[in-house]
Scaffold this active site. Structure first.
Site, PDB file in Angstrom:
ATOM      1  N   ARG A   1      -3.854   6.618   4.462  1.00  0.00           N
ATOM      2  CA  ARG A   1      -2.696   7.497   4.286  1.00  0.00           C
ATOM      3  C   ARG A   1      -2.654   7.960   2.839  1.00  0.00           C
ATOM      4  O   ARG A   1      -3.437   7.512   2.005  1.00  0.00           O
ATOM      5  CB  ARG A   1      -1.379   6.853   4.748  1.00  0.00           C
TER       6      ARG A   1
ATOM      7  N   ARG B   1      -1.768  14.413  11.467  1.00  0.00           N
ATOM      8  CA  ARG B   1      -0.521  14.377  10.693  1.00  0.00           C
ATOM      9  C   ARG B   1      -0.263  15.795  10.165  1.00  0.00           C
ATOM     10  O   ARG B   1      -1.153  16.409   9.584  1.00  0.00           O
ATOM     11  CB  ARG B   1      -0.633  13.363   9.532  1.00  0.00           C
TER      12      ARG B   1
ATOM     13  N   GLN C   1       5.446   1.537   1.766  1.00  0.00           N
ATOM     14  CA  GLN C   1       4.255   1.780   0.945  1.00  0.00           C
ATOM     15  C   GLN C   1       4.441   1.276  -0.486  1.00  0.00           C
ATOM     16  O   GLN C   1       3.477   0.879  -1.138  1.00  0.00           O
ATOM     17  CB  GLN C   1       3.927   3.280   0.909  1.00  0.00           C
TER      18      GLN C   1
ATOM     19  N   ASP D   1       3.005  15.696  -0.918  1.00  0.00           N
ATOM     20  CA  ASP D   1       2.177  15.970   0.265  1.00  0.00           C
ATOM     21  C   ASP D   1       1.930  17.451   0.438  1.00  0.00           C
ATOM     22  O   ASP D   1       0.927  17.863   1.018  1.00  0.00           O
ATOM     23  CB  ASP D   1       2.847  15.398   1.519  1.00  0.00           C
TER      24      ASP D   1
ATOM     25  N   LYS E   1       7.263  11.826   0.340  1.00  0.00           N
ATOM     26  CA  LYS E   1       7.797  10.722   1.151  1.00  0.00           C
ATOM     27  C   LYS E   1       9.325  10.749   1.240  1.00  0.00           C
ATOM     28  O   LYS E   1      10.005  11.010   0.251  1.00  0.00           O
ATOM     29  CB  LYS E   1       7.317   9.407   0.532  1.00  0.00           C
TER      30      LYS E   1
HETATM   31  O1  MRU Z   1       3.123   8.726   4.882  1.00  0.00           O
HETATM   32  P1  MRU Z   1       2.208   8.540   3.716  1.00  0.00           P
HETATM   33  O2  MRU Z   1       2.082   7.125   3.265  1.00  0.00           O
HETATM   34  O3  MRU Z   1       0.858   9.197   3.955  1.00  0.00           O
HETATM   35  O4  MRU Z   1       2.911   9.347   2.547  1.00  0.00           O
HETATM   36  C1  MRU Z   1       2.344   9.357   1.285  1.00  0.00           C
HETATM   37  C2  MRU Z   1       3.158  10.076   0.277  1.00  0.00           C
HETATM   38  O5  MRU Z   1       4.196  10.600   0.565  1.00  0.00           O
HETATM   39  C3  MRU Z   1       2.562  10.191  -1.083  1.00  0.00           C
HETATM   40  O6  MRU Z   1       3.564  10.188  -2.051  1.00  0.00           O
HETATM   41  C4  MRU Z   1       1.770  11.501  -1.185  1.00  0.00           C
HETATM   42  O7  MRU Z   1       0.877  11.619  -0.110  1.00  0.00           O
HETATM   43  C5  MRU Z   1       1.024  11.601  -2.452  1.00  0.00           C
HETATM   44  S1  MRU Z   1      -0.289  10.442  -2.521  1.00  0.00           S
HETATM   45  C6  MRU Z   1      -1.244  10.708  -3.867  1.00  0.00           C
END
Ligand code: MRU
Length: 345
Positions: free
Chosen positions: A44, A87, A196, A237, A248
């Site tokens: 992820r 995703r 996370q 993201d 997130k």
């Molecule tokens: O759902 P996830 O764990 O994939 O979400 C990750 C995040 O939101 C991170 O902050 C984002 O991907 C940046 S990672 C360098």
């Protein structure tokens, strides 16, 4: 090992669902297995998902039995669609898939033999992997200029080595500042519901011996009101042209709290996270995940059976709350649309 690696024709990755209690490396030998690993969040984080998808395409290329370009392109389109369905929010996934498909189209025009084309696809995936590490190191150097000796930094989710190939974006900036000898302290949001922050960011910080304190998400405002936080750094993201940031779930609340308490709120992300097709963040799809992530914690039920649940995995932080965006090519400030276009050209 790195978060994700290609070895002996397979994709090896750290199963992030098992961390921090177990550091288990799994391998995928088909693109369908890579897609499953992304969907289930064994891997992820936006940049890591992009690299996984690129390696997935390489697996698809090597396993294709096609005898001509037309059938091969069809097989690759099928793999792309499968990986793209995993995703919806992190744009790096689609960026990496497009990059591979563009290469295929360009190379086929040169009427190259299929074996050679498969190697070129693999090489492109390796390039995406290797560029990621360089990009993060550069981002780290730019971002570290915003961190002073003695600063306390708050971060959310995991935007570290585990969310990338190595080093990380937001956590990469923190890591670089620490490597440069700055005495810093990190507050880590646990990041409900998938945790996370509690599971992954703390694991990384512990390994690097960077001082940190774990908090639950609802403690951030109190800390800021007590002047315990000098800056917030998060990853992203997807970023729209106007500087709106999707990251997130919980990032938006943090940004509002940061503004209320006059704490600068920074976003660190590679340029591949900027979706130039979107003028604002309103059009960014927000993934909704299994209600069980909310009703259960690490497999243990905490809410009554049958409760109604809302579980968006991301939220949108309006550009007005973002002090600056840290990229591998420099720090972007407002006005975002003009300065993003400038840095991209
Ligand atoms: O759902 P996830 O764990 O994939 O979400 C990750 C995040 O939101 C991170 O902050 C984002 O991907 C940046 S990672 C360098």
């Amino acid at each position: 090992m790195r978060t994700i690696e290609w070895k002996e024709g397979k994709v090896f990755l750290i199963d992030q669902r098992k961390l921090p209690l177990k550091c288990e490396v799994i391998n995928c030998s088909t693109y369908q297995e890579v897609a499953e690993a992304i969907k289930k969040m064994k891997i992820r984080g936006a940049p890591a998902i992009g690299v996984a998808a690129a390696f997935g395409m390489a697996l698809a290329a090597y396993s294709s039995k096609a005898k001509n370009h037309e059938k091969f392109t069809h097989d690759m389109e099928e793999a792309k669609d499968c990986l793209a369905c995993t995703r919806p929010t992190a744009v790096n996934l689609f960026w990496a898939l497009d990059r591979i498909m563009k290469l295929i189209t360009a190379v086929i025009k040169r009427d190259i033999e299929l074996l050679k084309l498969k190697d070129l696809i693999f090489q492109e995936a390796k390039n995406i992997e290797q560029e990621d590490v360089e990009i993060n190191k550069n981002m780290g150097r730019y971002g570290s200029s915003l961190i002073k000796d003695g600063d306390s930094i708050l971060t959310h989710c995991n935007a570290g080595a585990l969310a990338t190939v190595d080093h990380g974006t937001a956590l990469g900036v923190i890591r670089t500042a620490f490597e440069e000898g700055k005495k810093i302290h990190v507050y880590v949001d646990e990041t409900r519901p998938v945790l996370q922050g509690a599971r992954l960011t703390t694991w990384e910080l512990m390994q690097d011996k960077i001082p940190f304190t774990l908090i639950t998400d609802n403690m951030a405002g109190f800390l800021m009101s007590k002047n315990k936080v000098n800056l917030v750094i998060v990853g992203a993201d997807r970023i729209a042209l106007n500087g709106d940031v999707v990251n997130k779930i919980g990032t938006y609340s943090l940004s509002v709290l940061a503004r209320e308490n006059a704490v600068p709120f920074y976003v660190a992300a590679p340029l591949s996270t900027i979706d130039t097709s979107l003028k604002s963040g309103q059009g960014i799809p927000i993934e909704e995940r299994d209600p069980k992530e909310v009703t259960h914690v690490l497999g243990k039920q905490i809410a009554p059976t049958g409760v109604k649940v809302f579980n968006p995995a991301f939220d949108l932080t309006p550009n007005r709350y973002v002090e600056a965006i840290i990229t591998e090519k420099g720090i972007i400030k407002k006005p975002y649309e003009k300065n993003i276009k400038k840095i991209l050209n």
